[in-house]
Design an enzyme around this catalytic site. Structure first.
Site, PDB file in Angstrom:
ATOM      1  CG  HIS A  57      -3.281   9.297  -0.261  1.00 62.01           C
ATOM      2  ND1 HIS A  57      -4.091   9.933   0.869  1.00 62.01           N
ATOM      3  CD2 HIS A  57      -3.936   7.998  -0.354  1.00 62.01           C
ATOM      4  CE1 HIS A  57      -5.351   9.384   1.068  1.00 62.01           C
ATOM      5  NE2 HIS A  57      -5.292   8.186   0.466  1.00 62.01           N
ATOM      6  CE  LYS A  59      -6.674   9.916  -3.175  1.00 64.67           C
ATOM      7  NZ  LYS A  59      -7.359   9.332  -1.805  1.00 64.67           N
ATOM      8  CG  ASP A 100      -2.955   6.805  -3.690  1.00 68.37           C
ATOM      9  OD1 ASP A 100      -3.855   6.515  -3.599  1.00 68.37           O
ATOM     10  OD2 ASP A 100      -2.017   6.637  -2.815  1.00 68.37           O
ATOM     11  CD  GLU A 143      -7.289   5.371  -4.217  1.00 69.73           C
ATOM     12  OE1 GLU A 143      -8.313   6.252  -3.822  1.00 69.73           O
ATOM     13  OE2 GLU A 143      -6.683   4.671  -3.447  1.00 69.73           O
ATOM     14  CG  ASP A 152       0.144   0.598   5.472  1.00 68.47           C
ATOM     15  OD1 ASP A 152      -0.193   0.989   4.334  1.00 68.47           O
ATOM     16  OD2 ASP A 152      -0.542   1.090   6.294  1.00 68.47           O
ATOM     17  CD  GLU A 193      -2.960   2.041  -3.162  1.00 63.03           C
ATOM     18  OE1 GLU A 193      -4.087   2.863  -3.058  1.00 63.03           O
ATOM     19  OE2 GLU A 193      -2.032   2.550  -2.268  1.00 63.03           O
ATOM     20  CG  HIS A 251      -1.746   1.206   1.432  1.00 64.13           C
ATOM     21  ND1 HIS A 251      -1.942   2.074   2.631  1.00 64.13           N
ATOM     22  CD2 HIS A 251      -2.852   1.597   0.679  1.00 64.13           C
ATOM     23  CE1 HIS A 251      -3.019   2.952   2.458  1.00 64.13           C
ATOM     24  NE2 HIS A 251      -3.511   2.628   1.078  1.00 64.13           N
ATOM     25  NE  ARG A 252      -1.826   5.811   0.925  1.00 65.07           N
ATOM     26  CZ  ARG A 252      -2.451   6.370   2.080  1.00 65.07           C
ATOM     27  NH1 ARG A 252      -2.096   7.188   2.831  1.00 65.07           N
ATOM     28  NH2 ARG A 252      -3.837   6.285   2.186  1.00 65.07           N
TER      29      ARG A 252
END
Length: 240
Positions: free
Chosen positions: A49, A110, A36, A108, A228, A34, A7-8
């Site tokens: 993000h 945003k 953003d 993703e 994470d 992942e 995640h990120r």
């Protein structure tokens, strides 16, 4: 087998949405990352993000009001004193790095609060330029954006983000041309996971950091967990 998406990037230990976090996620044997995306004032697709740079950098202001040059001067690693300066990466920079590995990238968009005009088209153009159509998954809380992306690039997988539980989400995903959905892990159960997978709809839950929750989802056969903590997830996945 359940896939692991960082995640990120490896964001529990490194500055989120930076090249350092992505590189460390690959070293942690994550199957995917992942990220953003948003757009600068001068139209550069960048990886960050929040709509504002305040939380993750040493700067202030909205991404859409900053030029690429101004954004690039900020330090996205300022809260990680032992790491040094990390720039906000561009999507091009990430794609250049991805040419040397096989990692999957969940992008993703945003754009549920700020409608970045033309972001879908610009991103799809880049994906096609690099030949990454089968390595990218689009997700967003803006489902109109996902449908728009599917219509112009049906070869790229889409998966709506779902913060709340909805009835028979596999039917909804199929209705908008999505091959999966990404729910809050607290809003799903074994029945939803199994029914979705039986209908060839993937379930990738976010953001799963608890070992107990990870283990339960893995045992239930979830398609992927977005976490994470990719090293912890990998360790749990290899347990008998």
């Amino acid at each position: 087998m359940t896939k692991i998406f960082a995640h990120r990037g490896y964001s529990s230990q490194y500055p989120e949405n930076t090249m350092k976090a992505f590189e460390e996620a690959e070293k942690a044997k994550a199957d995917g990352i992942e990220i953003d995306i948003q757009m600068t004032k001068d139209g550069e697709v960048v990886i960050i993000h929040d709509e504002k740079v305040d939380r993750t950098t040493n700067g202030l202001g909205y991404v859409q009001e900053l030029s690429y040059k101004g954004l690039r001067s900020l330090n996205a690693g300022h809260r990680f004193k032992h790491i040094g300066k990390e720039a906000i990466p561009t999507l091009i920079e990430l794609f250049d790095w991805m040419q040397d590995n096989t990692i999957t990238c969940n992008i993703e968009m945003k754009n549920n609060k700020i409608p970045y005009k033309g972001m879908e088209e610009k991103t799809i153009e880049l994906i096609r330029k690099y030949g990454f159509e089968k390595r990218i998954i689009f997700s967003s809380f803006n489902h109109y954006s996902l449908v728009h992306s599917y219509r112009i690039a049906p070869e790229i997988e889409t998966a709506p983000l779902l913060s709340d539980g909805i009835y028979q989400p596999w039917i909804y995903a199929n209705a908008i041309g999505a091959k999966g959905f990404h729910p809050n892990y607290k809003r799903i159960n074994q029945e939803i996971i199994q029914s979705s997978i039986e209908k060839n709809i993937k379930v990738r839950a976010y953001t799963v950091n608890s070992p107990k929750a990870m283990r339960a989802l893995i045992n239930e056969g979830i398609s992927a967990i977005i976490t994470d903590e990719p090293i912890l997830a990998r360790e749990l996945l290899t347990l008998p």
